[in-house]
Design a protein around this motif. Structure first.
Motif, PDB file in Angstrom:
ATOM      1  N   VAL A  28       0.868  -1.182   0.000  1.00  0.00           N
ATOM      2  CA  VAL A  28       0.000   0.000   0.000  1.00  0.00           C
ATOM      3  C   VAL A  28       0.904   1.231   0.000  1.00  0.00           C
ATOM      4  CG1 VAL A  28      -1.689   1.297   1.362  1.00  0.00           C
ATOM      5  CG2 VAL A  28      -1.904  -1.187   1.150  1.00  0.00           C
ATOM      6  N   GLU A  29       0.671   2.125  -0.949  1.00  0.00           N
ATOM      7  CA  GLU A  29       1.549   3.294  -1.096  1.00  0.00           C
ATOM      8  C   GLU A  29       1.433   4.287   0.054  1.00  0.00           C
ATOM      9  OE1 GLU A  29       1.431   5.241  -4.874  1.00  0.00           O
ATOM     10  OE2 GLU A  29       1.437   3.333  -5.950  1.00  0.00           O
ATOM     11  N   ASP A  30       0.235   4.544   0.513  1.00  0.00           N
ATOM     12  CA  ASP A  30      -0.014   5.545   1.563  1.00  0.00           C
ATOM     13  C   ASP A  30       0.449   4.994   2.916  1.00  0.00           C
ATOM     14  OD1 ASP A  30      -1.426   6.937   3.715  1.00  0.00           O
ATOM     15  OD2 ASP A  30      -2.641   7.870   2.145  1.00  0.00           O
ATOM     16  N   SER A  31       1.441   5.658   3.504  1.00  0.00           N
ATOM     17  CA  SER A  31       2.027   5.159   4.761  1.00  0.00           C
ATOM     18  C   SER A  31       1.032   5.175   5.918  1.00  0.00           C
ATOM     19  CB  SER A  31       3.280   5.959   5.123  1.00  0.00           C
ATOM     20  OG  SER A  31       2.963   7.320   5.331  1.00  0.00           O
ATOM     21  N   GLU A  32       0.129   6.156   5.936  1.00  0.00           N
ATOM     22  CA  GLU A  32      -0.863   6.200   7.014  1.00  0.00           C
ATOM     23  C   GLU A  32      -1.862   5.050   6.877  1.00  0.00           C
ATOM     24  OE1 GLU A  32      -2.672   9.833   9.298  1.00  0.00           O
ATOM     25  OE2 GLU A  32      -3.842   9.477   7.467  1.00  0.00           O
ATOM     26  N   ILE A  33      -2.281   4.761   5.668  1.00  0.00           N
ATOM     27  CA  ILE A  33      -3.180   3.629   5.438  1.00  0.00           C
ATOM     28  C   ILE A  33      -2.473   2.324   5.807  1.00  0.00           C
ATOM     29  CG2 ILE A  33      -4.415   2.283   3.680  1.00  0.00           C
ATOM     30  CD1 ILE A  33      -5.879   4.795   4.467  1.00  0.00           C
ATOM     31  N   ARG A  34      -1.201   2.197   5.427  1.00  0.00           N
ATOM     32  CA  ARG A  34      -0.430   0.997   5.802  1.00  0.00           C
ATOM     33  C   ARG A  34      -0.454   0.804   7.312  1.00  0.00           C
ATOM     34  NH1 ARG A  34       3.610   2.603   2.311  1.00  0.00           N
ATOM     35  NH2 ARG A  34       4.855   3.330   4.059  1.00  0.00           N
ATOM     36  N   ARG A  68     -10.735   6.611   7.003  1.00  0.00           N
ATOM     37  CA  ARG A  68      -9.608   6.409   6.072  1.00  0.00           C
ATOM     38  C   ARG A  68      -9.592   4.981   5.542  1.00  0.00           C
ATOM     39  NH1 ARG A  68      -4.898   9.274   5.603  1.00  0.00           N
ATOM     40  NH2 ARG A  68      -5.028   8.105   3.682  1.00  0.00           N
ATOM     41  N   PHE A  72     -10.308   3.948   1.649  1.00  0.00           N
ATOM     42  CA  PHE A  72      -9.286   3.197   0.923  1.00  0.00           C
ATOM     43  C   PHE A  72      -9.900   1.987   0.224  1.00  0.00           C
ATOM     44  CE2 PHE A  72      -6.382  -0.474   1.066  1.00  0.00           C
ATOM     45  CZ  PHE A  72      -5.432  -0.051   0.160  1.00  0.00           C
ATOM     46  N   LYS A  75     -12.190   2.908  -2.755  1.00  0.00           N
ATOM     47  CA  LYS A  75     -11.384   3.249  -3.935  1.00  0.00           C
ATOM     48  C   LYS A  75     -10.777   2.000  -4.561  1.00  0.00           C
ATOM     49  CE  LYS A  75     -10.191   7.867  -2.381  1.00  0.00           C
ATOM     50  NZ  LYS A  75      -9.149   8.715  -1.793  1.00  0.00           N
TER      51      LYS A  75
END
Length: 81
Positions: A28-34, A68, A72, A75
């Motif tokens: 997953v690119e988004d560090s916060e989502i990770r 969030r 995610f 999307k």
């Protein structure tokens, strides 16, 4: 099949699924989502505890990581359709 074989097969299955989960999260690119995904699915934390770990006490409500997370996956689902 004896109980040891059954347990061994179950452990192999769970280890494989855990690896797939970790691989997904790491990509997953988004560090916060990770971080949210790790806290939720690897560490098993509640939304409240995730919010607490993400920032200073009270900075994030439990709705923030949940929104969030849900955004995610909405999307991602649209991309896969």
């Amino acid at each position: 099949m004896d109980i040891k074989d059954s347990i061994s097969q179950s452990l192999e299955k769970y280890a494989s699924e855990f690896k797939r989960l970790n691989d997904f999260i790491l990509n997953v690119e988004d560090s916060e989502i990770r971080l949210i995904l790790k806290y939720r699915y690897v560490d098993g934390l509640s939304w409240r505890k995730i919010a607490d770990k993400m920032g200073e006490s009270g900075k994030f409500s439990e709705e923030y990581p949940r929104r969030r997370h849900n955004s995610f996956f909405k999307k991602l689902t649209k991309m896969l359709e």
